[in-house]
Design a protein around this motif. Structure first.
Motif, mmCIF file in Angstrom:
data_model
loop_
_atom_site.group_PDB
_atom_site.id
_atom_site.type_symbol
_atom_site.label_atom_id
_atom_site.label_comp_id
_atom_site.label_asym_id
_atom_site.label_seq_id
_atom_site.Cartn_x
_atom_site.Cartn_y
_atom_site.Cartn_z
ATOM 1 N N LEU A 339 25.932 9.251 84.245
ATOM 2 C CA LEU A 339 27.339 9.570 84.468
ATOM 3 C C LEU A 339 27.566 10.186 85.848
ATOM 4 C CD1 LEU A 339 30.045 9.437 82.996
ATOM 5 C CD2 LEU A 339 29.639 11.756 82.177
ATOM 6 N N GLU A 340 26.584 10.924 86.318
ATOM 7 C CA GLU A 340 26.711 11.579 87.616
ATOM 8 C C GLU A 340 26.889 10.551 88.738
ATOM 9 O OE1 GLU A 340 27.415 14.573 88.039
ATOM 10 O OE2 GLU A 340 27.343 14.493 90.217
ATOM 11 N N GLY A 341 26.229 9.401 88.599
ATOM 12 C CA GLY A 341 26.370 8.344 89.604
ATOM 13 C C GLY A 341 27.804 7.836 89.650
ATOM 14 N N MET A 342 28.385 7.607 88.466
ATOM 15 C CA MET A 342 29.778 7.172 88.387
ATOM 16 C C MET A 342 30.694 8.228 89.002
ATOM 17 S SD MET A 342 31.587 4.616 87.217
ATOM 18 C CE MET A 342 32.871 3.960 86.157
ATOM 19 N N ARG A 343 30.446 9.496 88.663
ATOM 20 C CA ARG A 343 31.283 10.580 89.182
ATOM 21 C C ARG A 343 31.255 10.598 90.717
ATOM 22 N NH1 ARG A 343 32.246 14.837 86.224
ATOM 23 N NH2 ARG A 343 30.239 14.697 85.169
ATOM 24 N N GLN A 344 30.069 10.453 91.273
ATOM 25 C CA GLN A 344 29.952 10.491 92.739
ATOM 26 C C GLN A 344 30.659 9.302 93.387
ATOM 27 O OE1 GLN A 344 25.776 10.861 93.664
ATOM 28 N NE2 GLN A 344 25.656 12.927 92.802
ATOM 29 N N ARG A 345 30.484 8.119 92.811
ATOM 30 C CA ARG A 345 31.131 6.940 93.414
ATOM 31 C C ARG A 345 32.653 7.045 93.335
ATOM 32 N NH1 ARG A 345 27.094 4.522 90.410
ATOM 33 N NH2 ARG A 345 28.597 3.754 88.870
ATOM 34 N N LEU A 346 33.162 7.435 92.152
ATOM 35 C CA LEU A 346 34.624 7.507 92.005
ATOM 36 C C LEU A 346 35.215 8.592 92.907
ATOM 37 C CD1 LEU A 346 35.230 6.940 88.177
ATOM 38 C CD2 LEU A 346 35.105 5.272 90.029
ATOM 39 N N ASP A 371 38.161 12.770 81.832
ATOM 40 C CA ASP A 371 37.374 13.881 82.407
ATOM 41 C C ASP A 371 37.007 13.561 83.859
ATOM 42 O OD1 ASP A 371 37.383 15.040 79.892
ATOM 43 O OD2 ASP A 371 35.301 14.506 79.422
ATOM 44 N N LEU A 372 36.551 12.327 84.078
ATOM 45 C CA LEU A 372 36.158 11.931 85.433
ATOM 46 C C LEU A 372 37.355 12.010 86.386
ATOM 47 C CD1 LEU A 372 33.885 8.825 84.652
ATOM 48 C CD2 LEU A 372 33.134 10.917 85.804
ATOM 49 N N PHE A 373 38.496 11.496 85.936
ATOM 50 C CA PHE A 373 39.703 11.516 86.774
ATOM 51 C C PHE A 373 40.105 12.963 87.100
ATOM 52 C CE2 PHE A 373 41.621 7.126 85.406
ATOM 53 C CZ PHE A 373 40.670 6.477 86.175
ATOM 54 N N ALA A 374 40.047 13.830 86.093
ATOM 55 C CA ALA A 374 40.411 15.235 86.330
ATOM 56 C C ALA A 374 39.489 15.841 87.379
ATOM 57 C CB ALA A 374 40.340 16.020 85.016
ATOM 58 N N GLY A 375 38.216 15.508 87.291
ATOM 59 C CA GLY A 375 37.252 16.026 88.259
ATOM 60 C C GLY A 375 37.509 15.494 89.661
ATOM 61 N N VAL A 376 37.856 14.216 89.752
ATOM 62 C CA VAL A 376 38.153 13.594 91.049
ATOM 63 C C VAL A 376 39.376 14.264 91.681
ATOM 64 C CG1 VAL A 376 39.076 11.472 92.092
ATOM 65 C CG2 VAL A 376 37.076 11.359 90.586
ATOM 66 N N ALA A 377 40.423 14.466 90.866
ATOM 67 C CA ALA A 377 41.653 15.071 91.392
ATOM 68 C C ALA A 377 41.385 16.500 91.863
ATOM 69 C CB ALA A 377 42.741 15.054 90.318
ATOM 70 N N GLN A 378 40.553 17.204 91.098
ATOM 71 C CA GLN A 378 40.249 18.581 91.483
ATOM 72 C C GLN A 378 39.423 18.612 92.776
ATOM 73 O OE1 GLN A 378 38.005 20.898 88.622
ATOM 74 N NE2 GLN A 378 39.276 22.688 89.083
ATOM 75 N N ALA A 379 38.476 17.701 92.880
ATOM 76 C CA ALA A 379 37.600 17.687 94.056
ATOM 77 C C ALA A 379 38.360 17.308 95.323
ATOM 78 C CB ALA A 379 36.443 16.718 93.834
ATOM 79 N N ASN A 380 39.298 16.353 95.208
ATOM 80 C CA ASN A 380 39.930 15.798 96.413
ATOM 81 C C ASN A 380 41.354 16.285 96.662
ATOM 82 O OD1 ASN A 380 37.595 14.370 96.923
ATOM 83 N ND2 ASN A 380 38.292 12.511 95.889
ATOM 84 N N GLY A 381 41.910 17.068 95.750
ATOM 85 C CA GLY A 381 43.234 17.645 95.977
ATOM 86 C C GLY A 381 44.370 16.725 95.574
ATOM 87 N N ALA A 382 45.587 17.290 95.563
ATOM 88 C CA ALA A 382 46.762 16.569 95.090
ATOM 89 C C ALA A 382 47.107 15.405 96.016
ATOM 90 C CB ALA A 382 47.952 17.528 95.003
ATOM 91 N N ARG A 383 47.540 14.308 95.429
ATOM 92 C CA ARG A 383 47.881 13.119 96.207
ATOM 93 C C ARG A 383 48.504 12.099 95.250
ATOM 94 N NH1 ARG A 383 42.741 10.148 97.641
ATOM 95 N NH2 ARG A 383 42.482 11.447 99.482
ATOM 96 N N ASP A 384 49.306 11.183 95.777
ATOM 97 C CA ASP A 384 49.860 10.100 94.965
ATOM 98 C C ASP A 384 48.771 9.032 94.817
ATOM 99 O OD1 ASP A 384 51.378 8.247 93.671
ATOM 100 O OD2 ASP A 384 52.621 7.720 95.402
#
Ligand SMILES: [Zn+2]
Length: 558
Positions: A339-346, A371-384
């Protein structure tokens, strides 16, 4: 040219000549129509004037007569219903075109007919080529049974055969194909896949999910000529059904090259927004390709990934076991392991500005993707960023609010609901079907819907999709008032999902999905008014005329 720039240019021309008639005349004028615009301030109109591939004016037939010049082509709709062109938010466009060329096992009602169709095709197949495609449905057999190489070997001992289930999550190979692939009793199951074996441990020929790759990797590659032929067939088919835009899922480099070549030579009659595999996200990111990048006819900037399998193959990934296969809860897709690989790529793909579209069908797969999407949004900040979950079939009640708060579009395929609805309750039980294909709950929770077909897994026809969403009448006729009827959509909601909803989910809502001055002139004229007829009749409605960028691509004007 953008919609805003187009209107600015048009206003300039009009200002240059302030007389009663507009300074520019229409290339195409549709009159005497019942236009559903999708725009709240002017929901209905009679006429559309088109200039330079875009809508220039919307109004009454009388008012728009001022746009008529000597060279204007006029289509008298004679009271017919007019809609924005359909945008299918999830297709495999090249695969669909190839299906139109391949052996067709969709209607094979028995192993005997299955074998007869394979025999017929094998005889016509030149040496060195394979029998591919198929889209068989084991549920049509009485009793249902999964096909094996024992059905194929007698009718095709030499020509390799590898034919898939209609959902694309299982395929059966004959012995010739297994031999070329080197699949034997000693071959281990790959991660995310199953080699089905008999009591003695020998492969039956049936391969599930990632195991299909063992054979796919030895199938000869498609030639550019074969791709061009398939794309031409796909474009013709789409035009005949009023499909003017598609989101193409998982194209390979050869598909993209063919789309680009057709775009360049003006042969695309469907606008293609492509989402190649997330595994190759860096190919797009390296070149600075971001969401919505491209031209109105061919764009990139999105990636497609897989979180799990399918309900039909019992590989959709659930929190609880299958009701009819209690030993399994399904499988995560191989790209989710680890799962970590998917998380890093996304996370990296999103940081590069690419849109994420992830296939998730079972409730736990959907939950993990959220869960992955929430993590991506948190890591990269707010955006459309407009996350998408593709299929979103079986949703845990606790997860609807997360779709809404993360701004995740549910990219759903209503035809699957009336297809799977024949047997889904046997498979997952009475509780989970309440939030299966939960279109109404999504809307009630403020979740955006983008409708589509998943062609060639299901028919491309958007009117069948609308019929399915509105009636939920299963294909076996056993639920005429709807399967889980609380999840029905209205006709207008379904049309929005196939137009504005799909456009929003590809960042093109200012250009497509509604009919207003400045919109791309992608328009469909129907045989019947789907807002007025009984919902059960919507499946019989046909497309009279399809217009893409102001050009008639299907049907003769009246
Ligand atoms: Zn798909």
């Amino acid at each position: 040219m953008s919609a805003a720039l187009f209107l600015f240019a048009l206003a300039g021309l009009a200002a240059a000549c302030r007389t009663a008639a507009p300074a520019v005349v229409a290339d195409l004028l549709i009159v005497n129509a019942r236009v559903w615009t999708g725009v709240a301030s002017q929901p209905e109109a009679e006429a559309v004037a088109i200039v330079g591939g875009r809508v220039a004016a919307i109004g009454t037939t009388a008012a728009l007569s001022a746009w008529r010049g000597p060279a204007t082509r006029v289509i008298d709709a004679a009271g017919a219903r007019v809609l924005p062109g359909f945008n299918d938010s999830h297709v495999h466009f090249m695969g669909g075109g190839l299906q139109l060329d391949n052996v067709d096992l969709r209607q094979a009602p028995s192993p005997r007919e299955f074998a007869r169709l394979i025999a017929e095709r094998a005889q016509k197949t030149p040496a060195g080529e394979w029998v591919l495609g198929g889209d068989w449905d084991d549920q049509l057999w009485d009793p249902p049974a999964l096909p094996t190489r024992q059905i194929l070997d007698p009718v095709s001992p030499a020509t390799p055969v590898f034919v898939n289930r209609f959902d694309g999550h299982m395929a059966v190979a004959n012995s010739a194909a297994l031999k070329l692939a080197g699949v034997t009793a000693a071959t281990p199951d790959p991660p995310g896949g199953v080699i089905v074996r008999d009591a003695a441990g020998n492969p039956t020929g049936l391969l599930k999910d990632a195991a299909m790759g063992l054979v796919n990797r030895v199938v000869p590659p498609l030639t550019p000529a074969r791709r061009a032929q398939a794309l031409t067939r796909a474009l013709d088919h789409a035009a005949s059904l009023g499909v003017t835009s598609v989101r193409d899922m998982g194209p390979d480099a050869g598909d993209l090259a063919t789309y680009a070549e057709f775009a360049e030579s003006g042969r695309l009659t469907v606008r293609i927004a492509a989402a190649p595999s997330e595994l190759q996200w860096a190919d797009q990111a390296r070149l600075g390709i971001r969401r919505g990048f491209g031209t109105p006819f061919f764009s990139l900037g999105a990636v497609k990934g897989f979180a799990d399998g399918s309900l039909g193959s019992t590989t959709a990934y659930f929190f609880e076991p299958y009701a009819d296969a209690p030993a399994t809860r399904g499988l995560l897709a191989d790209e989710m392991i680890p799962l970590e690989g998917m998380r890093q790529r996304l996370t990296a793909a999103d940081a590069a500005g690419l849109q994420l579209c992830i296939h998730a069908i079972g409730d736990q797969a959907i939950s993990v993707v959220l869960d992955l999407f929430a993590g991506v949004a948190q890591a990269n900040g707010a955006r459309d960023r407009r996350f998408r979950i593709e299929h979103a079939q079986h949703v845990a009640p606790k997860d609807f609010d997360r779709f809404a708060s993360l701004g995740v579009t549910a990219a759903v395929q209503p035809y699957h609901a009336i297809d799977d609805g024949r047997w889904a309750e046997r498979r997952i039980g009475p509780a989970r079907i309440q939030t299966t294909y939960p279109f109404r709950t999504f809307l009630d929770k403020g979740v955006r819907l983008a409708l589509g077909s998943d062609w060639p897994v299901a028919p491309l026809n958007p009117l069948l999709g609308i019929y399915a969403a509105v009636t939920r009448a299963t294909l076996d006729g056993k639920n005429p008032d709807g399967w889980v009827p609380a999840q029905k959509l209205t006709v207008e909601e379904a049309v929005r999902g196939y137009t504005a909803g799909a456009a929003y989910a590809e960042f093109t809502e200012t250009d497509k999905g509604t009919l207003a001055p400045g919109s791309l002139a992608d328009i469909v004229i129907l045989s019947d008014d789907i807002f007025a007829i009984a919902p059960a009749r919507i499946r019989d409605v046909t497309v009279r005329t399809t217009i893409v960028g102001g050009q008639v691509v299907y049907g003769a004007p009246r």
